[in-house]
Write an enzyme that holds these catalytic residues in place. Structure first.
Site, mmCIF file in Angstrom:
data_model
loop_
_atom_site.group_PDB
_atom_site.id
_atom_site.type_symbol
_atom_site.label_atom_id
_atom_site.label_comp_id
_atom_site.label_asym_id
_atom_site.label_seq_id
_atom_site.Cartn_x
_atom_site.Cartn_y
_atom_site.Cartn_z
ATOM 1 N N GLU A 294 0.810 -1.222 0.000
ATOM 2 C CA GLU A 294 0.000 0.000 0.000
ATOM 3 C C GLU A 294 0.847 1.277 0.000
ATOM 4 O O GLU A 294 0.408 2.305 -0.524
ATOM 5 C CB GLU A 294 -0.960 0.008 1.195
ATOM 6 C CG GLU A 294 -2.094 -1.004 1.090
ATOM 7 C CD GLU A 294 -1.743 -2.375 1.664
ATOM 8 O OE1 GLU A 294 -0.544 -2.619 1.956
ATOM 9 O OE2 GLU A 294 -2.655 -3.207 1.812
ATOM 10 N N LYS B 113 -17.452 -0.601 6.112
ATOM 11 C CA LYS B 113 -17.942 -1.574 5.143
ATOM 12 C C LYS B 113 -19.457 -1.468 4.941
ATOM 13 O O LYS B 113 -19.941 -1.614 3.819
ATOM 14 C CB LYS B 113 -17.563 -2.987 5.597
ATOM 15 C CG LYS B 113 -17.711 -4.007 4.484
ATOM 16 C CD LYS B 113 -17.067 -5.328 4.836
ATOM 17 C CE LYS B 113 -17.212 -6.291 3.647
ATOM 18 N NZ LYS B 113 -16.626 -7.606 3.955
ATOM 19 N N MET C 46 24.668 8.089 1.550
ATOM 20 C CA MET C 46 24.533 9.356 2.270
ATOM 21 C C MET C 46 24.764 9.142 3.766
ATOM 22 O O MET C 46 25.344 9.991 4.439
ATOM 23 C CB MET C 46 23.153 9.967 2.003
ATOM 24 C CG MET C 46 23.045 11.436 2.372
ATOM 25 S SD MET C 46 24.234 12.478 1.493
ATOM 26 C CE MET C 46 23.251 13.057 0.109
ATOM 27 N N PHE D 133 -11.411 -7.285 13.819
ATOM 28 C CA PHE D 133 -10.346 -7.765 12.940
ATOM 29 C C PHE D 133 -10.020 -6.695 11.889
ATOM 30 O O PHE D 133 -10.914 -6.149 11.243
ATOM 31 C CB PHE D 133 -10.770 -9.060 12.244
ATOM 32 C CG PHE D 133 -9.719 -9.554 11.276
ATOM 33 C CD1 PHE D 133 -8.458 -9.928 11.729
ATOM 34 C CD2 PHE D 133 -9.990 -9.631 9.921
ATOM 35 C CE1 PHE D 133 -7.492 -10.377 10.849
ATOM 36 C CE2 PHE D 133 -9.024 -10.075 9.026
ATOM 37 C CZ PHE D 133 -7.776 -10.455 9.486
ATOM 38 N N GLN D 134 -8.763 -6.417 11.724
ATOM 39 C CA GLN D 134 -8.259 -5.396 10.793
ATOM 40 C C GLN D 134 -8.881 -4.024 11.046
ATOM 41 O O GLN D 134 -9.079 -3.242 10.123
ATOM 42 C CB GLN D 134 -8.430 -5.832 9.332
ATOM 43 C CG GLN D 134 -7.528 -7.023 8.990
ATOM 44 C CD GLN D 134 -7.359 -7.264 7.502
ATOM 45 O OE1 GLN D 134 -8.268 -7.023 6.726
ATOM 46 N NE2 GLN D 134 -6.180 -7.751 7.114
#
Lengths: 608, 171
Positions: A70, A182, A505, A132-133
């Protein structure tokens, strides 16, 4: 009644019986995307967004690009936005989908990139139950976005989705998150077109006050040692702003420098361009910033990588600062003429005033100023010596120069993304950009792993263009999984890795500040990039010496598909010139021979 | 270039916001994230019909920091208006305190006497305790509480400052 409308007909709802159709929240969302002119979104499915993915499946108006992580979806959307001027759109699921996106959101916030990110959320009744999630996405992203929303009522969905686009693209652009439970995307929701009414509380000012511009131009007319200091705000103001800047710089005859974010807003190959300023900017740009008597900052924000030691930044200059965001003015540096407005509008108004006000800046003084600048330029601060013996080690600067020259020979429209580190600075110094929107780099946040997904986004937006990710071997491994996305959509992205087997760097600063104790900065156990490319259905190439470099670059540019070019460069090369942190612009290091002379103050160490 | 003024000043910032969920978190998150002080904070709906709330924050910093606070708060999407009342001009700033004093005998009598002098009201009285309600400027509340300390001060609850411009002007 047929409850499943034909989603291929996602045109803005103008037909009379449109209101009769009952749409689900997911379908309303897609209709809003079409209204907003979205033709591509970057995302990754998951439980909480399954209804939206199902709606996507049943239509053709919006194309979905499946990334492999993502974070990469947001970077790809950022690059899509930066290279097109449109809003980049992201769709991710709840919980880990949203938290993975956070780095990209902050990156877009720091660099003022318009992105709308739709995140799934557990159903409203489950919010707050540690479902959940479930993650508190609006809580987590509140400081990571320009604005965010949690849609709890279906009646708000269409308005919020439209508003998200308005907020992302207007004023100082930035990322906006819309969290969609949802049950909102499954259940029925009313569709509404974008409102034409002004937002009740959000009213960005884009039209500058003429009185401020009049004062600015009066100071510019009196200037003996003027300088334009341009930034990403000019790019964000659209190509017409860059075009106007070109006219203003030529009309006034003033020198022009740019931040990392602004590269391309003024042609970097032009004589009036002094190169980038700041920590790894050119000698002439930094000395001009230090010595100018009128500094005209346009769409730039006096970042610490630009200013160096603040109390020694451009001392004694009369400062004009134009920015669309009032909070950027007098934030770091106190200025004499603040101008709030869109950079393009400010530049246009400056042009009008320049022609309207009497007199011109003293031509003798300006000529003398240019003479001084040419003397600084004569130092050739970006110069390096490349041993041209075929077996010689490739210097990374030479690799970038040759890449630029050979890419130009193709005559193709070229977009360059980068990761973060030494290679990014060498790309900024040695690749040239004569047009805006072609340079895609993570400036404010400095996000390693930006370049590969950014190249995906740019190539999706410009399928026929040449898109190159100038990478370092360490950074590019941070989002290397996107080779899968590149393979799936057959994107002819060229990944040009300046491989020095170090986080260069980090190592450079360890040499400068920590007695060359290379704590964890060696890139151990690197993959074989050729075989890595092949396993992702791309072409792998390698150049190990100067004699091989041009052939590899030519072969890479000629290859119709994706390429990973492993360019083995000098391991010990450091990025110069540089202003050590905590130092002033007139205390630049031009090369390694001066490194021993550096005494970085305790304060400077904190600023690294 | 103007020299930066390093003196620390106190400021009362009044913010009119859309009364939506998370708006207070946005404002105080901004203060926390950018390292600004919050000395006191009040928030309540003021325009029910227009869904507007008013947040009053007492803060301190250099004049440049106060300007930044105003500009940064002004960036927030649900913010209608933000004003530094200390800069706008004369204003009224008031807070309320509920002060519980537990004592008997001479200290109890003395507490009641001082409360009268401060025009504090005893809103709860038992044989061994008082709860005083006191409204006024922050300094007045501070000195009342200081005076109660040796007289059995047990607990304090303060509202923080509500403030408004004097005269016909509004923010």
């Amino acid at each position: 009644m047929n409850a499943t409308p034909n989603l291929n007909d996602l045109k803005p709802n103008t037909h009379a019986h449109g209101a009769d159709v009952v749409l689900s929240g997911a379908e309303v969302l897609l209709r809003v995307l079409v209204d907003q002119g979205v033709d591509v979104i970057f995302g990754y499915p998951g439980g909480a967004v399954l209804p939206i993915y199902d709606a996507l499946f049943r239509q053709n108006a919006v194309r979905h690009i499946l990334v492999r992580h993502e974070q990469a979806a947001v970077h790809a959307a950022e690059a899509y936005a930066r290279s097109t001027g449109k809003v980049g759109v992201v769709l991710v699921t709840s919980g880990p989908g949203a938290t993975n996106a956070v780095t990209g959101l902050v990156d877009a916030l720091m660099d003022s990139i318009p992105v709308v990110c739709f995140t799934g959320q557990v159903g409203v009744p489950l919010i707050g139950t540690d479902a959940f999630q479930e993650a508190d996405t609006t809580g987590i992203t509140r400081q990571a976005t320009k604005h965010n929303y949690l849609v709890k009522n279906p009646a708000d969905l269409a308005r919020v989705a439209h508003e998200a686009f308005h907020i992302a693209r207007s004023g100082r652009p930035g990322p906006v998150v819309v969290d969609l439970p949802k049950n909102i995307s499954v259940g029925p929701a009313p569709y509404a077109p974008a409102s034409r009414a002004p937002h009740p509380s959000y009213r960005p000012q884009s039209e500058p006050e003429r009185e401020a511009v009049v004062r600015a131009v009066a100071a510019m007319k009196r200037a003996r040692r003027p300088l334009f200091y341009t930034g990403g705000g000019v790019i964000n103001a659209g190509p017409q702003a860059s075009e106007a800047l070109g006219r203003l710089v030529r009309r006034t005859g003033f020198p022009c420098t740019s931040t990392l974010m602004g590269l391309g807003c003024y042609p970097t190959t032009d004589r009036q361009f002094l190169g980038m300023l700041g920590m790894h900017g050119t000698y002439e740009a930094n000395l001009a910033t230090h010595g100018c008597d009128v500094l005209v900052a346009l769409g730039a924000r006096f970042d610490d990588r630009v200013t160096g030691r603040l109390d020694a930044f451009s001392p004694g200059s009369f400062k004009i600062h134009a920015d669309i965001e009032p909070s950027q003015i007098n934030k770091i540096v106190q200025v004499d003429v603040p101008i709030v407005g869109d950079a393009g509008r400010v530049i246009e108004m400056m042009l009008e005033e320049w022609d309207r006000q009497d007199g011109a800046s003293d031509p003798a003084a300006l000529a003398q100023w240019w003479q001084q600048i040419e003397a600084w330029r004569g130092i050739r601060s970006l110069h390096f010596d490349q041993d041209m013996t075929p077996s010689a080690i490739i210097r990374p600067q030479h690799a970038v120069r040759r890449l630029y020259e050979l890419a130009m020979e193709t005559g193709r429209d070229t977009f360059v993304s980068t990761e973060v580190g030494q290679h990014q600075m060498w790309a900024a110094q040695h690749f040239q950009f004569d047009r805006p929107n072609r340079w895609l780099t993570s400036g404010g946040l400095g996000t390693m792993g930006y370049g590969l997904p950014a190249a995906v986004g740019a190539q999706i937006a410009h399928p026929d263009a040449l898109v190159i990710d100038i990478a370092g071997e360490a950074s590019t491994l941070m989002n290397i999984q996107e080779l899968g996305t590149i393979a799936q959509y057959r994107l002819p992205v060229k990944i040009f890795i300046l491989n020095n087997q170090y986080m260069g760097m980090v190592r450079q600063w360890q040499e400068l500040l920590h007695g060359s104790r290379y704590s964890e900065s060696y890139s151990a156990a690197l993959p074989d990039f050729i075989r890595l490319a092949e396993s992702f259905h791309a072409k792998g190439m390698r150049a190990t010496c100067v004699g091989e470099l041009d052939d590899v670059i030519r072969a890479m540019l000629a290859e119709p598909g994706a390429v990973v070019a492993d360019i083995c460069v000098a391991q010990d090369e450091n990025c110069y010139p540089m202003i050590p942190s905590g130092a002033a612009h007139n205390q630049m290091l031009l090369g390694p021979e001066q490194e021993g002379e550096v005494k970085v103050s305790a304060e400077g160490r904190m600023l690294v | 270039m103007t020299m930066q003024d390093e003196t620390i000043v106190s400021a009362v910032i009044s913010i009119l916001v859309e009364n939506e969920s998370g708006v207070l978190a946005r404002v105080i998150g901004l203060f926390a994230g950018r390292g600004y002080n919050i000395e006191s904070l009040t928030v309540a709906p003021v325009e029910q019909s227009r869904h507007q709330s008013r947040i009053n924050i007492v803060t301190s910093g250099t004049p440049q920091v106060i300007e930044q606070i105003k500009a940064q708060v002004g960036r927030l999407v649900p913010v209608y208006r933000v004003a530094d009342l200390t800069q706008v001009g004369p204003h009224v700033a008031r807070e309320m305190a509920l002060v519980k004093v537990v004592s008997s005998g001479e200290p109890r009598t003395e507490a009641l006497r001082i409360a009268e002098a401060f025009r504090a009201r005893a809103v709860d009285t038992t044989a061994t305790s008082f709860v005083f309600e006191l409204t006024g400027a922050t300094e007045k509340l501070d000195s009342f509480i200081d005076l109660m300390r040796p007289l059995g001060l047990a607990e304090v609850s303060r509202t923080g400052v509500a403030a408004i411009i004097r005269g016909p002007r509004t923010i």
